[in-house]
Every structure is written in structure tokens, then in C-alpha cells.
Design a protein around this motif. Structure first.
Motif, PDB file in Angstrom:
ATOM      1  N   LEU C 100       0.836  -1.202   0.000  1.00 52.98           N
ATOM      2  CA  LEU C 100       0.000   0.000   0.000  1.00 52.98           C
ATOM      3  C   LEU C 100       0.875   1.258   0.000  1.00 52.98           C
ATOM      4  CD1 LEU C 100      -2.779   1.319   0.013  1.00 52.98           C
ATOM      5  CD2 LEU C 100      -2.805   1.127   2.518  1.00 52.98           C
ATOM      6  N   SER C 101       1.947   1.256   0.783  1.00 49.03           N
ATOM      7  CA  SER C 101       2.862   2.420   0.766  1.00 49.03           C
ATOM      8  C   SER C 101       3.341   2.692  -0.659  1.00 49.03           C
ATOM      9  CB  SER C 101       4.092   2.156   1.646  1.00 49.03           C
ATOM     10  OG  SER C 101       3.768   2.176   3.013  1.00 49.03           O
ATOM     11  N   GLU C 102       3.756   1.623  -1.346  1.00 50.45           N
ATOM     12  CA  GLU C 102       4.300   1.798  -2.692  1.00 50.45           C
ATOM     13  C   GLU C 102       3.239   2.298  -3.667  1.00 50.45           C
ATOM     14  OE1 GLU C 102       7.073  -1.881  -1.518  1.00 50.45           O
ATOM     15  OE2 GLU C 102       6.349  -1.950  -3.586  1.00 50.45           O
ATOM     16  N   HIS C 103       2.040   1.746  -3.513  1.00 52.97           N
ATOM     17  CA  HIS C 103       0.941   2.179  -4.371  1.00 52.97           C
ATOM     18  C   HIS C 103       0.629   3.661  -4.134  1.00 52.97           C
ATOM     19  CE1 HIS C 103      -2.938   1.971  -6.466  1.00 52.97           C
ATOM     20  NE2 HIS C 103      -3.418   2.676  -5.455  1.00 52.97           N
ATOM     21  N   LEU C 104       0.559   4.055  -2.875  1.00 52.02           N
ATOM     22  CA  LEU C 104       0.216   5.450  -2.573  1.00 52.02           C
ATOM     23  C   LEU C 104       1.297   6.392  -3.088  1.00 52.02           C
ATOM     24  CD1 LEU C 104      -1.204   5.189   1.082  1.00 52.02           C
ATOM     25  CD2 LEU C 104      -2.451   5.180  -1.104  1.00 52.02           C
ATOM     26  N   ILE C 105       2.554   6.034  -2.873  1.00 54.54           N
ATOM     27  CA  ILE C 105       3.644   6.900  -3.341  1.00 54.54           C
ATOM     28  C   ILE C 105       3.566   7.060  -4.859  1.00 54.54           C
ATOM     29  CG2 ILE C 105       6.155   7.019  -3.670  1.00 54.54           C
ATOM     30  CD1 ILE C 105       6.366   5.707  -0.828  1.00 54.54           C
ATOM     31  N   THR C 106       3.383   5.944  -5.568  1.00 52.73           N
ATOM     32  CA  THR C 106       3.360   6.020  -7.028  1.00 52.73           C
ATOM     33  C   THR C 106       2.184   6.868  -7.516  1.00 52.73           C
ATOM     34  OG1 THR C 106       4.372   3.841  -7.110  1.00 52.73           O
ATOM     35  CG2 THR C 106       3.397   4.659  -9.153  1.00 52.73           C
ATOM     36  N   ARG C 107       0.998   6.625  -6.954  1.00 50.60           N
ATOM     37  CA  ARG C 107      -0.159   7.420  -7.368  1.00 50.60           C
ATOM     38  C   ARG C 107       0.019   8.895  -7.039  1.00 50.60           C
ATOM     39  NH1 ARG C 107      -4.700   4.795  -9.811  1.00 50.60           N
ATOM     40  NH2 ARG C 107      -3.803   2.760 -10.304  1.00 50.60           N
ATOM     41  N   LEU C 108       0.528   9.168  -5.860  1.00 49.25           N
ATOM     42  CA  LEU C 108       0.672  10.575  -5.455  1.00 49.25           C
ATOM     43  C   LEU C 108       1.742  11.286  -6.282  1.00 49.25           C
ATOM     44  CD1 LEU C 108       0.244  10.211  -1.579  1.00 49.25           C
ATOM     45  CD2 LEU C 108      -1.338  11.321  -3.184  1.00 49.25           C
ATOM     46  N   LEU C 167      -3.716  17.333  -0.963  1.00 50.43           N
ATOM     47  CA  LEU C 167      -3.021  16.054  -0.758  1.00 50.43           C
ATOM     48  C   LEU C 167      -4.015  15.006  -0.271  1.00 50.43           C
ATOM     49  CD1 LEU C 167      -0.506  14.215  -0.483  1.00 50.43           C
ATOM     50  CD2 LEU C 167      -0.245  15.109   1.849  1.00 50.43           C
ATOM     51  N   GLY C 168      -4.889  15.417   0.647  1.00 45.88           N
ATOM     52  CA  GLY C 168      -5.884  14.478   1.157  1.00 45.88           C
ATOM     53  C   GLY C 168      -6.790  13.967   0.051  1.00 45.88           C
ATOM     54  N   GLU C 169      -7.226  14.863  -0.808  1.00 47.14           N
ATOM     55  CA  GLU C 169      -8.114  14.434  -1.906  1.00 47.14           C
ATOM     56  C   GLU C 169      -7.401  13.422  -2.803  1.00 47.14           C
ATOM     57  OE1 GLU C 169     -10.492  18.712  -1.840  1.00 47.14           O
ATOM     58  OE2 GLU C 169      -9.032  18.311  -3.427  1.00 47.14           O
ATOM     59  N   ALA C 170      -6.147  13.709  -3.108  1.00 41.23           N
ATOM     60  CA  ALA C 170      -5.369  12.773  -3.932  1.00 41.23           C
ATOM     61  C   ALA C 170      -5.112  11.467  -3.180  1.00 41.23           C
ATOM     62  CB  ALA C 170      -4.044  13.419  -4.349  1.00 41.23           C
ATOM     63  N   LEU C 171      -4.896  11.569  -1.886  1.00 37.39           N
ATOM     64  CA  LEU C 171      -4.686  10.374  -1.057  1.00 37.39           C
ATOM     65  C   LEU C 171      -5.938   9.495  -1.079  1.00 37.39           C
ATOM     66  CD1 LEU C 171      -2.978   8.810   1.107  1.00 37.39           C
ATOM     67  CD2 LEU C 171      -4.091  10.284   2.832  1.00 37.39           C
ATOM     68  N   GLY C 172      -7.103  10.131  -0.984  1.00 36.33           N
ATOM     69  CA  GLY C 172      -8.354   9.368  -1.052  1.00 36.33           C
ATOM     70  C   GLY C 172      -8.456   8.604  -2.365  1.00 36.33           C
ATOM     71  N   ARG C 173      -8.177   9.282  -3.469  1.00 42.14           N
ATOM     72  CA  ARG C 173      -8.204   8.605  -4.779  1.00 42.14           C
ATOM     73  C   ARG C 173      -7.193   7.470  -4.816  1.00 42.14           C
ATOM     74  NH1 ARG C 173      -8.398  14.088  -6.531  1.00 42.14           N
ATOM     75  NH2 ARG C 173      -6.180  14.128  -7.079  1.00 42.14           N
ATOM     76  N   ALA C 174      -6.027   7.726  -4.283  1.00 37.90           N
ATOM     77  CA  ALA C 174      -4.958   6.717  -4.324  1.00 37.90           C
ATOM     78  C   ALA C 174      -5.341   5.491  -3.497  1.00 37.90           C
ATOM     79  CB  ALA C 174      -3.649   7.324  -3.823  1.00 37.90           C
ATOM     80  N   ILE C 175      -5.870   5.712  -2.312  1.00 35.82           N
ATOM     81  CA  ILE C 175      -6.286   4.568  -1.479  1.00 35.82           C
ATOM     82  C   ILE C 175      -7.359   3.765  -2.197  1.00 35.82           C
ATOM     83  CG2 ILE C 175      -7.474   3.893   0.653  1.00 35.82           C
ATOM     84  CD1 ILE C 175      -6.143   6.366   2.003  1.00 35.82           C
ATOM     85  N   ARG C 176      -8.361   4.459  -2.734  1.00 37.50           N
ATOM     86  CA  ARG C 176      -9.500   3.761  -3.343  1.00 37.50           C
ATOM     87  C   ARG C 176      -9.114   3.030  -4.619  1.00 37.50           C
ATOM     88  NH1 ARG C 176     -11.985   8.673  -1.521  1.00 37.50           N
ATOM     89  NH2 ARG C 176     -13.280   8.225   0.304  1.00 37.50           N
TER      90      ARG C 176
END
Ligand code: FE
Ligand code: FE
Lengths: 295, 130, 295, 130
Positions: C100-108, C167-176
Motif C-alpha cells: 500500500l505504501s508503494e501504491h500510494l507513493i506512485t499514485r501521489l 493532498l488528502g483528496e489525492a490520497l483518497g483517490r490513491a487509497i480507493r
């Protein structure tokens, strides 16, 4: 207000520095490269900046391998030359410009760039070789102060090329809003095509490099549209360093003139190039001297 | 993962073909896997460590949390093996420098050539792909 | 795909952790705070996430003082509890979720957030106290994995509140977009008003805090419009930590229900609060239990 | 610089008013100025260093590149002085913890109160400004 007077794109291969440090620039292997530099060096010697903002990457030297900032700016008064594993280059220490570093960080953070501040930084060949390309005989000290701006080009995910161009545009605004009458040069370093490891080691893509050397002036947006996968695929796993040229290009803005460029294969395992651009919209336009690009 | 080339093995038609992957993508997972090798190589930034390593390589390796395979690859100077075990070329090049090996030598190793062959190939314009 | 099930905003004062670690939660000083937590804790115990993304700041502990990332994400399999100068908290180590860390970093990074990767990270009270607020008796291990997301709130220039909300909005998209069916909670930590040093030490601004507690649900955009100078002026030099709540809030999106909140002065030198929000647009809506906010 | 409050001195009507500035803004220049103090305090993350410090404070200070003023402020536990010399409260609090001093004690120092007075003021709702 500060003024950006020119931008230099240049490879930063360690062996280019070593060729200068060990007096090999007249050897057959190196002569073509250094002859290609000569006209740019003459022009730059007549257009001295007070500060160089140097966009580069650290190569597993000064930054701990557990910390990988996407973009970082050094804030120090002085940057020591790093020992990269084979002793320090015998070049002067690099003198910083803390007020400009602080100004740039604040403006960029306010402009929604998530900069990492580096308060203690040694600088490796990625920064010192371009300084030597600019100024081969510095004597006891480099002829300008330096603000280092570091980009992660080594570990996936690197910033996108589009983000780098935007960072450059914001950097240009930030430099020009610095309330002191200083002249600033911007260096974009790294590239051109090269790949150090793997079965594709030794990759050189002259077609891509020539295209890039042309469009960095005329159409940076098309270069910003390439994905990191395209950079790695076309320019090699280390050729992705070229995204750092886009930061420089973004900072220059639209009023620019190509003063000189040169392209040579190889410097070590790399296609080496230099491209020098004068900024013409905030100073006297400079006539281009000659281009080896489309010869 | 990131580049199509990354997942493909190197040329496979010949027994002599290098084992190296076409292109290594040094991503976060690779970095974690190769951290101990990279940490060892990074330590060569200190002259003192370079000397310690050269005077007793096995003992020096003991300072790092290497797997047996990683230790073997370092002691044997298995340059492809180190990368396959997660190392990054920017770190392993520091080990090569301790050995006074050039990037052309490594290029040769990765592509099944001698240092001289690889160097000549670069002088003649490098290697074209695609 | 991953689902965000709730968001928790909570202060992360060290002494809140110490009160739990040393069995003082029934003391007159601490009882009101922990009674205020109780309904939220009950609800969260019935809605267990697989992973918590915890937005917090390091307090001069794990990150070298010469490296100040604006935003950073820990990538490790495990995060040791930091010794902050007075011994380690006796709580379990924190287990990460590298994919999940890697996915979030890449998406962000693809989404133009310039994240610093931290591959080796100890976590301080900023992260462990919120975990204890969520789960006071973890036993041998915490009930969820954790991805730490760090924000520079200590050294000027901190990111703007507007950038944090984005950042939060992008984080939400990245998590989902994470392709595993896991439940994720997002923690926004720090605050509320407090100032540790200077002649204004002991500052508490209840009016600002109540406004913030209300608008974090109903009008986060207005909070994102406040400058860092306004945060420092109104909420104190350490109250600027509240910008981290905006990252959490951005990730939740618009379909949310307030489950519970509580506000208490003081926890040490700080106004302490908790606000719990269920995400209702991607699950069954949860009826709010009770609010102590507008009593 | 950043906040209007930052530049203003603390209450000035009384001789007893604390010397502390209203609000410290820990910016890059301050961080550079106070780096040696912060580095010394950061070292207290290691138990071993805490013990070394307590057994010989002067010698321990010698390990860091402190100015004379900074060394004096540390040895004298001049909490306001340390901040005025560029330190950050998150670092100096580690020194306070070595002394087993609380944040309420420091709050008292910054505002000219005893620890008890400051603690009571917090319990009664803290201090209001503006
Ligand atoms: Fe490079
Ligand atoms: Fe905090």
C-alpha cells in the motif's frame, strides 16, 4: 529583482570531471567533447552569473539511501565535495546562497511544490562536473555561488517529466521575485541517453537525443508529455536524468536564444551533450554563435 | 513492472548470453530487497571503510545484514547477481571502484564482452536498441 | 478495491499516551478526556480497518534535523517505536503495509505530489498516541497495519493548508484505487490550539478550536483558505499541526457522517480533541451517536 | 518574519516580564543558527548519550560546535536563551526531560510563573490572546 541570464543543459558524467582533473582533455578520446564545449565556455565567461541554481541528482553519495526526496533544495552556506568512494575531487568547495535558498523554498512551497529542505549536504559529481563544464579552471574558488536543487531520478517512481517542467516554471517565477539585483544562471544536468546496467548496458539512442536537444528549446511541452517508462525505454535507465533539463527549461521562460550546443558519443558509457540558452526577454538579446546540432 | 523491458530476461537464444535483465527498475521493493548490499557499498564513501573491507572482506560483510546469497555475490564479485538481488548500480559501482574496475568493465560483464570490446563499442557509437 | 471506512481526527500529545501507559486515565485530571473518547472507541472497535493511514509529524526524533521533507511516506515492513529522549513507550512495534505504501507513493507522485520516501523510520508519539486513542489495549500487537504519512509542521515554511487538503483528496483517490479488498481508516493527528514556547506559551483558543471542529466536517475549504500565519496566530505555533486534519478530511470525500467528537482543555499544555467520521458514500450510512461539541 | 507576533518582543510593561518573544518562528535561518544546540539535544535520543551528558556536561558540550553563548545557555539551563539562540522547543524539551522537567515547568519559565501556577492556569482553560 533577480534576473535569469542563461540556462545550461549539460551531462554530468564523472569521467568528464576526471578528464579535466587529470589533464586528459587533449587526448583523442576526450578532445572532441571539450572542443565542442569551447564556444559555450567563452560565451559564459563573458556572462558571469552571481549565483547558479544547479538541478542535479545525488548518486548514492550525500543522501542516505533510506531517504529519497522527490525534489530537495540545499540551504547551506557551504557544500563540501563528496567522497563518492574513490576520494574527493580536487575542486573548490561550493559556496551557497542561503537567502536565495530560503526564498526559493518558501515560494515553491507556497506554489504547492513539496520541497524537502537539506540543511547539510555534500555535493557529488552531478553538481561539480557541470560547474567544471562551465568553469574549467576555477582556481581557489568557483566564480559563483550555488543553490543545489536535487531531483530523484534513481528510484522509481521518479517525478513525471510534466511535473519537472512545472517545477521549472515555478522556479523561474521564484528566482525572478527574489528582491536583490543579482544575475542567476540555471543548470539542468544529466543525460543524455545511457544505461549502465543490464543486458541493455551501453545503450545510446542518438535519434532520441537529437530530438530532445532540438525540442528542449522549441517544444518542451512535448518532452514533458513523455512518461517515465518512455524515458527509460528510449534513453535508458539512467537517461531518465533528462527530466532535469526540463526543470531548467521551465525556469528560462519563452524568450530564449540558443547560443551553442554540442553532442558527442561517448563520455564513458554515456552520450554527452551541452546546450546553452541565453534568456532574451529580460536582457539584451544575444545572437547565437553556432550550433553543432544540425550540422 | 514499470517498463515492459524490465520484466523480460536478457537475450536467451545463446548459452553465452548474459543473465542480466534488459533493464533493471530500481523500485521501492527492489530497494528493500537489496538494502544490505547497497548499505555495504555506500559505506565505501569513507576511506577507512574501504581499507577495512580490503583487509578482511568476509569480516566486513559480517557488519551488514546480508543474506548468504548476497554475501556470496559480493565476495565473488558477481555483478549481475548483486543486481538480481536488489542492488542498484550506483551502489555496486562503488565496490567496482574499490577493485579499480571501470564502468566499461561492468558494461562488458553485463553484456558478455571484455572491457576492451565494450569500450570499443562505445567509441563506435554505443549500442542501439529498438 | 480498497475502501476508506472512517476518519479520525485526534490530538497526539505525549502525555495522553503517558496517562494510558501509567494507568492514570481515571485520575481527575485525565478522566474527562478519556470519558470523551469512550463512545468513539466503542464504535471504532466495531469497525476495524485492515490498515490505518496515519498523517502525523515527527517531533525531532526519527528524522535527522538536516532533512525536512514537506510530505513523506514510510515504506517499511515495520516501524520501531522511537526513543524520544526519555525511553521508548512500551507499546507494540508498528507493522507496515509495503504494497500500500508503494501504491500510494506512485499514485501521489503521478498526481504531482512530491513525496519523500522513507525506507527506514522509527515512529514517535505523533503516531503511537493516536493508535492508543484508537486502541487503548493492543496487547502484543496493534489491531491494524499502518502506513505513516508525515507532514512538516515544525519548520517554516510548512505546506499550506490548501495543499494539505489537496493532498488528502489525492490520497483518497490513491487509497480507493488500491486493487485489494481491504478496509482503510485515515487518521489526521495533532492540535488543537497550543503553543509550547515564548511569551504566548499556554495559549488556548477555544473559539478557534470549536470553529475548526465544526468546519472540518462542514466546510473544510474555508479552513484550507487560512494562511500558515493565521494558524500560528490563532492556534499557536504548534496549533498549526491542525493542517494535518485537512489531509484526513480530504481523503474522506463528501459522503461522511460525524459519529462522535469531544473537546477538552488541557492535556498537558494543549487543547485536546477527537472527531470521528464514518464514510457513508461507499458503505452503509452510520447514524451519529452523540456529539459533545455543541453541548 | 512570518507572523506579525514573531517580531514583537514579549510584554514590556513590567521589569518581571519574560524576555521570551511572543512566538518563535523556527525558520531555516533560525535552524542554522541553532543547529548545534538542536544537535546536542537530539543526541539525547540515545540513553548512552543522556548518561554521558549527566556525568560531565561541559565535556559533552565540547562534542558539539556550540558558540560560547550557546554552551552557557545549555549549562545554565537558560531556556529562553536557548530559543533566542536559534534552538527549537522540540529539541530543548529533550534537555528538560533529562532534567526531569515538565512542559508546565517550561511554560512557567517562558511566562514568568512557577510550574504550579502555569499548570493551574492550563487546568482553568489556558491563556487567551487576542
Ligand atoms: Fe547522473
Ligand atoms: Fe505534535
Amino acid at each position: 529583482m533577480a534576473e535569469i541570464i542563461w540556462g545550461l543543459a549539460t551531462s554530468h558524467v564523472p569521467s568528464i570531471g576526471a578528464a579535466m582533473d587529470y589533464g586528459k582533455t587533449e587526448d583523442a578520446y576526450w578532445k572532441p567533447l571539450f572542443e565542442g564545449y569551447a564556444p559555450a565556455r567563452e560565451w559564459m565567461a563573458e556572462h558571469r552569473p552571481d549565483v547558479a541554481v544547479i538541478i542535479y541528482n545525488d548518486h548514492a553519495n550525500a543522501i542516505d539511501l533510506d531517504v529519497v526526496p522527490t525534489f530537495a533544495i540545499g540551504t547551506g552556506e557551504r557544500f563540501e565535495v563528496a567522497d563518492e568512494g574513490w576520494g574527493r575531487r580536487q575542486v573548490p568547495p561550493v559556496i551557497g546562497h542561503p537567502p536565495l535558498s530560503e526564498h526559493l523554498i518558501t515560494r515553491l512551497v507556497d506554489d504547492e511544490f513539496d520541497i524537502t529542505m537539506l540543511h547539510d549536504l555534500d555535493v557529488d559529481h552531478g553538481l561539480t562536473v557541470p560547474l567544471s563544464v562551465y568553469c574549467p579552471q576555477p582556481g581557489a574558488s568557483w566564480p559563483c555561488r550555488v543553490v543545489p536543487l536535487l531531483v530523484n531520478v534513481i528510484q522509481y517512481p521518479q517525478p513525471t517529466a510534466a511535473r519537472c517542467l512545472k517545477l521549472g516554471e515555478a522556479l523561474g517565477r521564484a528566482i525572478r521575485s527574489f528582491p536583490r539585483d543579482i544575475k542567476v544562471a540555471v543548470f539542468g544536468t544529466g543525460g543524455m541517453s545511457h544505461q549502465l546496467a543490464g543486458a541493455r548496458a551501453g545503450l545510446i539512442n542518438t535519434r532520441f537525443d537529437r530530438m530532445f536537444l532540438e525540442k528542449i528549446e522549441t517544444d518542451p511541452t512535448s518532452l514533458a508529455a513523455l512518461s517515465r517508462e518512455q524515458y527509460v525505454d528510449q534513453a535508458g535507465s539512467e537517461g531518465i536524468e533528462l527530466i532535469m533539463w526540463l526543470v531548467m527549461r521551465g525556469a528560462l521562460g519563452d524568450g530564449l536564444t540558443r547560443i551553442h550546443d554540442t553532442y558527442h558519443v561517448p563520455a564513458s558509457n554515456t552520450a554527452a551533450a551541452l546546450a546553452l540558452f541565453a534568456v532574451t526577454d529580460s536582457g539584451t538579446p544575444s545572437a547565437p554563435m553556432r550550433s553543432t546540432l544540425r550540422r | 513492472m514499470a517498463t515492459p523491458a524490465a520484466a523480460e530476461p536478457g537475450g536467451s537464444s545463446s548459452r553465452d548470453a548474459p543473465r542480466a535483465r534488459d533493464t533493471y527498475v530500481f523500485d521501492i521493493a527492489e530497494g528493500r530487497r537489496g538494502a544490505a548490499i547497497n548499505r555495504l557499498c555506500a559505506s565505501f564513501k569513507d576511506e577507512h571503510n574501504r581499507r577495512d573491507f580490503l583487509s578482511d572482506e568476509e569480516a566486513y560483510c559480517g557488519r551488514f545484514d546480508l543474506t548468504d546469497e548476497q554475501r556470496r555475490a559480493i565476495l565473488d564479485r558477481d555483478w549481475v547477481g548483486m543486481l538480481d538481488l536488489g542492488a542498484s548500480i550506483f551502489y555496486t559501482f562503488k565496490l567496482a571502484q574499490v577493485d579499480k574496475r571501470s564502468m566499461q568493465y561492468l558494461g562488458g560483464v553485463f553484456t558478455g564482452m571484455t572491457e576492451e570490446e565494450f569500450g570499443s563499442l562505445m567509441v563506435s557509437g554505443g549500442r542501439r536498441f529498438g
